[in-house]
Every structure is written in structure tokens, then in C-alpha cells.
Design a protein around this motif. Structure first.
Motif, PDB file in Angstrom:
ATOM      1  N   ASP A  55       0.843  -1.192   0.000  1.00 16.01           N
ATOM      2  CA  ASP A  55       0.000   0.000   0.000  1.00 16.01           C
ATOM      3  C   ASP A  55       0.880   1.244   0.000  1.00 16.01           C
ATOM      4  O   ASP A  55       0.613   2.230   0.686  1.00 16.01           O
ATOM      5  N   ARG A  57       2.903   3.944  -2.719  1.00 13.86           N
ATOM      6  CA  ARG A  57       2.785   4.408  -4.098  1.00 13.86           C
ATOM      7  C   ARG A  57       3.728   5.569  -4.339  1.00 13.86           C
ATOM      8  O   ARG A  57       3.913   6.433  -3.475  1.00 13.86           O
ATOM      9  N   PHE A  65       3.873   7.890  -1.204  1.00  8.62           N
ATOM     10  CA  PHE A  65       2.712   7.792  -0.323  1.00  8.62           C
ATOM     11  C   PHE A  65       2.721   6.432   0.368  1.00  8.62           C
ATOM     12  O   PHE A  65       3.097   5.421  -0.222  1.00  8.62           O
ATOM     13  N   TYR A  66       2.301   6.433   1.635  1.00 14.01           N
ATOM     14  CA  TYR A  66       2.088   5.169   2.353  1.00 14.01           C
ATOM     15  C   TYR A  66       0.689   5.204   2.941  1.00 14.01           C
ATOM     16  O   TYR A  66       0.343   6.107   3.698  1.00 14.01           O
ATOM     17  N   ARG A  67      -0.133   4.224   2.564  1.00 11.86           N
ATOM     18  CA  ARG A  67      -1.536   4.148   2.994  1.00 11.86           C
ATOM     19  C   ARG A  67      -2.268   5.464   2.743  1.00 11.86           C
ATOM     20  O   ARG A  67      -3.038   5.949   3.571  1.00 11.86           O
ATOM     21  N   GLY A  68      -1.992   6.053   1.582  1.00 11.16           N
ATOM     22  CA  GLY A  68      -2.693   7.248   1.148  1.00 11.16           C
ATOM     23  C   GLY A  68      -2.121   8.555   1.648  1.00 11.16           C
ATOM     24  O   GLY A  68      -2.559   9.617   1.208  1.00 11.16           O
ATOM     25  N   SER A  69      -1.146   8.510   2.559  1.00 11.13           N
ATOM     26  CA  SER A  69      -0.566   9.738   3.110  1.00 11.13           C
ATOM     27  C   SER A  69       0.855   9.937   2.580  1.00 11.13           C
ATOM     28  O   SER A  69       1.625   8.971   2.499  1.00 11.13           O
ATOM     29  N   GLU A 106       3.456   5.080 -10.482  1.00 11.99           N
ATOM     30  CA  GLU A 106       2.559   5.601 -11.503  1.00 11.99           C
ATOM     31  C   GLU A 106       3.250   5.823 -12.842  1.00 11.99           C
ATOM     32  O   GLU A 106       2.652   5.625 -13.896  1.00 11.99           O
TER      33      GLU A 106
END
Length: 208
Positions: A55, A57, A65-69, A106
Motif C-alpha cells: 500500500d 505508491r 505515499f504510504y496508505r494514502g498519506s 505511476e
């Protein structure tokens, strides 16, 4: 982080601060700065844990990012980047002596944000600085390439490490285009630049 597969690894080397890198992603801890670590025990056989998807990115603009943050600490991002690997199937992994985890990318994992040009013609030397302050000299071991997207726009990359590229941001690419345009003048022929003895085609100048 989901199911984990394990296998035997080689002994860890003393001072390997990346060994618990993935486990520290959740807390944002920088293993190199944790207090009270003291001396490590003698090297011993360890188990390599396969975390699967982390998770984690890397966005197109180079932000991790890690877990959306977003991961705000640059020193930690640099440590992650130092153990980033790309497999033959195109997937990206963080690989330490004791754990592996897959990272979503990405576009390219790095961004070239600055270029320095020395000399000219066949003697030219181009070096790039990435968003993580790594210096890369374009040449036989670090080639430049330009892809043409579906919209017809050029997307340039430079190889940083085997399998890992940096995308040149627009200002950097425009600087290369200006250099190539000035050097070619009215002579015609291929549109590009030399660096460390290699000529790199920059594509059709009308598309740049």
C-alpha cells in the motif's frame, strides 16, 4: 500488511539500517535516527518476509505515499529509494536483507529536476539531479530516451540505476531542446545531444 511468505536469507551485515525499513514505514520512523540502538548482535541467519503489496505508491510527480498519506521525511524517502528494485516483470519492490514489499509506481520512480551541461558537440557532458538529490551523468550506462505518448507529446527519461528511471520534468526537457536547437542550427539532421560520447535523439522538435 497481509500474508507474509518467508525464506532463509544470507547473514545480515552489521550497520544495515535498511533491514527493518518496511516495518518502519507505518510509523514514519527513520531507522538511521532511532535512539538507543547500541551495538547490533553478531550476524546471524534471518528470515526474509514477503509482505506482498505494501500500500505504498510513488506518484507521477515523485511524491511517495504510504496508505494514502505522503511521506514527508525526505531522509526516509531516500532510504526507501536506496533499496528500490525493479523485477523482470516490471513490478517495483523494496528489498532489504530481511523483507520484501511491492510498491506501485505511476510512471517512473524518480524525477529529474535539474540539468547541467558542460562543453558542446561530441564533448558535451550532461548531468541531471533527481528529486532525491542523486546525480546522474547521461552516457553509455545512463541513457536518455524519449517516448511519444498517445497525445503525441514527448516524455523523456534517463536511467538512474538498472531498471529505475527518472522522468525529466518539463523545464529540464525544454532546456535540452533549446540546447539541441541551438547546436543543430540550420544544418538539419537528427535532433538531439551528445553526452559522454553517446548521441541521444530527442525526437521531432515540432512535438517538443
Amino acid at each position: 500488511m497481509g500474508d507474509m511468505d518467508a525464506k532463509t536469507s544470507e547473514p545480515l551485515k552489521s550497520g544495515d539500517d535498511a533491514s527493518t525499513l518496511i516495518d518502519n514505514a507505518a510509523t514514519g520512523n527513520d531507522p538511521a535516527r532511532q535512539p538507543g540502538r547500541g551495538q547490533r548482535p553478531p550476524p546471524q541467519k534471518r528470515t526474509v518476509f514477503n509482505h506482498g503489496d505494501l500500500d505504498m505508491r510513488i506518484a507521477r510527480d515523485g511524491t511517495w505515499f504510504y496508505r494514502g498519506s505522503p511521506i514527508a521525511r525526505k531522509s526516509l524517502v531516500k532510504l526507501f529509494a536506496s533499496v528500490l528494485r525493479r523485477e523482470d516483470d516490471g513490478s517495483y519492490w523494496l528489498v532489504t536483507p530481511v523483507e520484501r514489499g511491492r510498491v506501485a509506481v505511476e510512471d517512473a520512480p524518480f524525477l529529474a529536476v535539474e540539468v547541467n551541461s558542460e562543453d558542446s558537440g561530441r564533448d558535451r557532458h550532461l548531468s541531471f539531479r533527481t528529486n532525491l538529490d542523486e546525480i546522474v551523468a547521461a552516457g553509455p550506462e545512463h541513457p536518455l530516451r524519449v517516448e511519444t505518448g498517445a497525445n503525441g507529446e514527448p516524455t523523456p527519461y534517463v536511467l538512474v540505476r538498472p531498471g529505475l528511471e527518472a522522468r525529466l520534468n518539463r523545464p529540464v526537457f525544454y532546456e535540452l531542446v533549446d540546447l539541441a536547437d541551438a547546436e543543430r542550427g540550420d544544418r538539419g539532421g537528427p535532433f538531439g545531444l551528445w553526452s559522454d560520447g553517446v548521441f541521444f535523439d530527442l525526437g521531432d522538435p515540432e512535438d517538443s
